[in-house]
Design an enzyme around this catalytic site. Structure first.
Site, PDB file in Angstrom:
ATOM      1  N   GLU A   1       0.886  -1.200  -0.023  1.00 30.89           N
ATOM      2  CA  GLU A   1      -0.086  -0.176   0.237  1.00 30.89           C
ATOM      3  C   GLU A   1       0.897   1.223   0.211  1.00 30.89           C
ATOM      4  O   GLU A   1       0.371   2.485   0.418  1.00 30.89           O
ATOM      5  CB  GLU A   1      -0.881  -0.257   1.279  1.00 30.89           C
ATOM      6  CG  GLU A   1      -2.034  -0.929   1.095  1.00 30.89           C
ATOM      7  CD  GLU A   1      -2.947  -1.064   2.154  1.00 30.89           C
ATOM      8  OE1 GLU A   1      -3.128  -0.027   3.171  1.00 30.89           O
ATOM      9  OE2 GLU A   1      -4.257  -1.551   1.988  1.00 30.89           O
TER      10      GLU A   1
HETATM   11  C1  BMA Z   1      -4.648  -3.165   5.275  1.00 32.29           C
HETATM   12  C2  BMA Z   1      -3.039  -3.766   5.722  1.00 32.29           C
HETATM   13  C3  BMA Z   1      -2.831  -3.131   6.973  1.00 32.29           C
HETATM   14  C4  BMA Z   1      -3.953  -2.740   8.238  1.00 32.29           C
HETATM   15  C5  BMA Z   1      -5.073  -3.625   7.428  1.00 32.29           C
HETATM   16  C6  BMA Z   1      -6.176  -3.196   8.282  1.00 32.29           C
HETATM   17  O1  BMA Z   1      -4.402  -1.714   4.733  1.00 32.29           O
HETATM   18  O2  BMA Z   1      -2.167  -3.549   4.770  1.00 32.29           O
HETATM   19  O3  BMA Z   1      -2.042  -2.015   7.025  1.00 32.29           O
HETATM   20  O4  BMA Z   1      -3.695  -3.405   9.299  1.00 32.29           O
HETATM   21  O5  BMA Z   1      -5.506  -2.847   6.350  1.00 32.29           O
HETATM   22  O6  BMA Z   1      -6.594  -1.625   8.585  1.00 32.29           O
END
Ligand code: BMA
Length: 842
Positions: free
Chosen positions: A446
């Site tokens: 991300e």
């Molecule tokens: C996603 C993951 C984590 C996070 C999760 C829940 O974006 O990559 O960074 O813990 O969401 O928010």
């Protein structure tokens, strides 16, 4: 009986041959430096014993200097540890003979993180990356007799602030300046426990003449007749010499012998080998994960010997992206076969990695396999896992989507940082590339999506030039450095710069590449949205569930077990996590008053929501060719998106995943006015049989039946049946009836599931009586259940017992037998056993 006379001499010869192979297989002297360590805070005079490998939090806990940060509110009290400098020291003895070796080096497999290493007062290493392996020649600093190794760990938090101050613009996360496991800085499921220490082994190595430093096995071609491999050896020798190499398999078969000149310094040797009629490695759902151990032994003319062994699998993995009317596919082809990927995102199984044992890893991989998953994504905010983890995935036939360790931040792009990252990538790609489990390498989690969608340009007030510099650093690391390393070190492996390709706010996210969909949860969209938001390969989406009462009692006293208590809040890291659970629960369930029931319903809710996503993704095969939910596991006991608790205990979601991921599954789709049933087959064999649907009341009265023949190809997915909802209901209220779907296959197997026509809160659930008894046959124990009316989310618990299925629905009159495994004996199990279901909540 006579046969033994023929076999016995052969067995004896084989045994001796094996023993002689193992004898003196290396002349490299190795001394693990695990003993006599002490630690103290910089400026402190009291030295206390330390465990290496380990870390400072574990050592402080052992001495009672901090309380377990997982318990109560202790995390807060442990924050000073990360702001302190820590010193680790040991002494070790070296004999004249050991000191006399031509080459002597120290090998550090993991220093966390900013470490100044001195040996007998000489600075030998300045390390700044916990993911790298550092080797240092130390012959000149080594003494015969006692040697003193001293490591000063600078506080990462302090280092980060120093480095951040040197940049003329702000980066969103200062943790990004250190090459250290991101999650240690705290996450929306993890505590902030910024640790330090020698987290992986240190070894002193000494040798004369050549040794094998590294071995790479490149699969050049693979057909049913033959696998052609190139064995690439990196040698390290002080002298020029001749050496004999023998390459064989663990079965004793020799693949090649060569005698070659060895140059002084680092040199390489390449030896091609062939394996005839190779047996391929498959994921466990497609075949057998066959492994070969390739063993290289070397003997030089001056008497040096060495040996290296790598276990490999013969398979091809491609990520096929074919343009189509929507965008482009994203499908994993294993040995040429498109395979639907089913699994979850894997985070580090502990905030304190050195205490994770092979047993922990085994339990996690077993739970993964038991839920019919064939892929895990090792998420980029954690660590490159231990060899054991990948060994277990190789053996279990589970593919790994491997992120590089970068997540949810922007990173510096100066030359020192980039060089450090390059070496980190080289070290880890080299360490892991021989594992057949490694399906692909992904640059980060991300980071691309965050840069484009999370508003940092505005919130951090970057000028255009600064934003351009931040993006340039991104391109240097993720579009240049990492793909270069993958291409050079793991030829043929697929590199994907960032997961997801596009943020979920954009339509393209669902048209090509991999997608994270967080409209449910972050966007508070209803679970129904999962039916629409289906991408080509879903790498993240999730919903939280609370951990079991058993797990919560490990960190909370009974007085703290109320919603919103400070201790519970400290174990919920998402800014609006509890509010989200409450909001979604009220939409679908009757919200219980009792805390214990609330915990149970929170798990049912999580299973219901994610179950819907799993079903939607699978139903859309082959448009969608993979689904990995967020998240498999936890690093401490917490309310999170995980399906496995920190203790390894299965939440309702893990059971739901096991049902939804079954190789052959009956799936359904409900729109506002229609209902469809699908048969989805992930195995490679064609299946045919009969589909029978019956509309029944909650007490088992049959109102209507549909029956038809049904067939699905290997890897196929067919809509078998579709009806107008009004016709299905035949005048009954949706909250009073249920559709029982059964499939009888021609080979005599039967499966069934209940398709509900209303949300649990709108169902008029009867007070079903679920009777049970324990049945023991031989070594196995079962619980046999019977219900007189529909029972939803039937939940079984007894101490630490594991049930092969749980949180399931039972139709009126149904009998089920569920296997239980436990360390308890049958009377204990029976005494502690609790059976409940949704209609019983208070
Ligand atoms: C996603 C993951 C984590 C996070 C999760 C829940 O974006 O990559 O960074 O813990 O969401 O928010």
């Amino acid at each position: 009986m006579k046969r033994i006379y023929v076999w016995l001499p052969i067995l004896v010869v084989l045994l001796f041959w094996r023993l002689s192979l193992n004898k003196d297989e290396t002349t490299v002297f190795r001394l693990p430096l695990n003993d006599q360590w002490t630690f103290h805070a910089a400026g402190d005079t009291i030295r206390r014993s330390a465990e290496v490998p380990g870390n400072v939090h574990l050592d402080l806990m052992r001495h009672g200097l901090i309380e377990d940060p997982f318990v109560g509110l202790n995390e807060e009290n442990a924050q000073w540890v990360g702001e302190t400098d820590w010193i680790y020291e040991t002494v070790f003895e070296i004999s004249g003979r050991e000191r006399a070796h031509e080459q002597v080096r120290l090998k550090f497999e993991g220093l966390d993180t900013h470490a100044l290493v001195t040996l007998n007062g000489f600075l030998v290493l300045q390390a700044d990356n916990m993911f790298r392996t550092w080797t240092v020649d130390v012959k000149e600093f080594l003494r015969v007799g006692t040697n003193r190794l001293h490591i000063h760990f600078h506080s990462s938090a302090m280092e980060d602030s120093l480095r951040a101050a040197q940049l003329d613009y702000a980066l969103p996360e200062t943790r990004a300046f250190s090459r250290k496991a991101p999650y240690q800085s705290g996450w929306d499921w993890g505590p902030r426990l910024v640790t330090a220490g020698v987290w992986r082994p240190i070894t002193l190595e000494a040798w004369d003449g050549p040794r094998i430093d590294a071995m790479q096995i490149v699969q050049q071609s693979l057909s049913d007749e033959r696998a052609e491999l190139l064995v690439h050896l990196t040698l390290n020798s002080e002298i020029e010499t001749m050496a004999k190499f023998s390459i064989g398999l663990e079965t004793g078969e020799t693949l090649a012998r060569r005698t070659v000149p060895v140059a002084s310094g680092k040199s390489t040797v390449e030896i091609p080998v062939k394996i005839e009629r190779p047996v391929r490695w498959w994921t466990h759902d497609q075949g057998h994960p066959h492994l070969y151990s390739v063993i290289v032994s070397m003997k030089s003319e001056d008497g040096a010997r060495d040996r290296m062994e790598k276990r490999i699998g013969l398979r091809t993995v491609e990520v096929v992206q074919t343009a189509d009317s929507a965008g482009a596919s994203f499908a994993i082809h294993l040995n040429g076969r498109p395979v639907f990927m089913k699994g979850a995102n894997y985070i580090p199984p502990d905030s304190f990695m050195p205490r994770v044992t092979p047993k922990h890893y085994r339990a996690l991989v077993q739970s993964t396999q038991a839920a019919h998953m064939n892929m895990l994504r090792v998420w980029g905010g954690g660590v490159y896992e231990a060899d054991t983890f990948y060994d277990l995935c190789d053996e279990a036939g589970i593919l790994v989507w491997q992120d590089f360790m970068f997540a949810c931040a922007m990173y510096p792009g100066d030359s020192a940082f980039v060089a450090n990252v390059r070496q980190e990538a080289v070290d880890n790609v080299r360490r892991l590339r021989h594992h057949p489990a490694i399906a692909l390498w992904c640059g980060n989690n991300e980071v691309d999506e965050a840069f484009h969608n999370w508003g940092w340009q505005q919130s951090l007030k970057w000028t255009d030039a600064q934003a351009a510099a931040v993006w340039e650093a991104y391109e240097t690391v993720f579009h240049q450095t990492l793909p270069e390393v993958v291409a050079a070190e793991h030829p043929g492996a697929f590199y994907w710069p960032s997961s997801p390709k596009t943020g979920w706010g954009h339509d393209e996210a669902f048209q090509s590449g991999d997608a994270h969909y967080w409209g449910v949860w972050w966007g508070r969209e209803p679970f129904e949205k999962y039916d629409e938001k289906v991408g080509r390969f879903m790498t993240e989406y999730g919903f939280q569930g609370m951990p079991s009462m058993e797990t919560m009692s490990t960190f909370a006293d009974s007085a703290d077990l109320t919603l919103g208590s400070p201790v519970l809040k400290a174990h919920q890291k998402h800014p609006f996590g509890d509010a989200n659970i409450a909001e979604y629960m009220a939409r679908d369930f009757i919200v219980p008053q009792s805390f214990e029931d609330y915990v149970y319903v929170s798990q049912c809710l999580q299973a219901r929501g994610i179950g819907r996503a799993l079903e939607a993704h699978r139903r859309n095969k082959p448009y969608c060719m993979g689904t990995l939910y967020w998240q498999l596991n936890d690093c401490w006991p917490v309310t999170s998106w995980s399906s496995l608790e920190y203790s390894g205990r299965w939440k309702a979601l893990h059971y739901e995943a096991r049902r939804m991921f079954a190789p052959l599954a009956l799936l359904h789709q409900r729109t506002e006015n229609s209902l469809s049933v699908y048969l989805n087959n992930d195995s490679s064999r064609r299946v045919s049989g009969k589909l029978i649907l019956t509309l029944i009341s909650f007490t088992g009265k049959v109102f209507k039946t549909w029956e038809q023949s049904a067939a699905v190809q290997g890897g196929g997915n067919v809509r078998l049946w579709s009806e107008n909802l009004e016709d299905v209901l035949a005048g009954h209220e949706a909250g009073t009836v249920v559709l029982l779907a059964r499939f009888h296959s021609e080979d005599g197997k039967e499966m069934h599931r209940l398709i509900h026509l209303a949300r649990p809160r709108d169902q008029r659930l009867p007070k079903a009586e679920v009777d049970w008894r324990i049945v023991t046959t031989g070594e196995r124990s079962y619980i046999e259940l019977h219900t007189n009316a529909l029972a939803r989310y039937v939940c079984l618990s007894s101490g630490n017992a594991h049930f092969e299925d749980n949180y399931f629905d039972m139709a009126a009159g149904e009998t089920r037998r569920i296997e239980m495994t436990s360390t308890l004996n049958t009377p204990q199990l029976e005494a502690g056993l609790r059976v409940r279901h949704l209609a019983e909540i208070r």
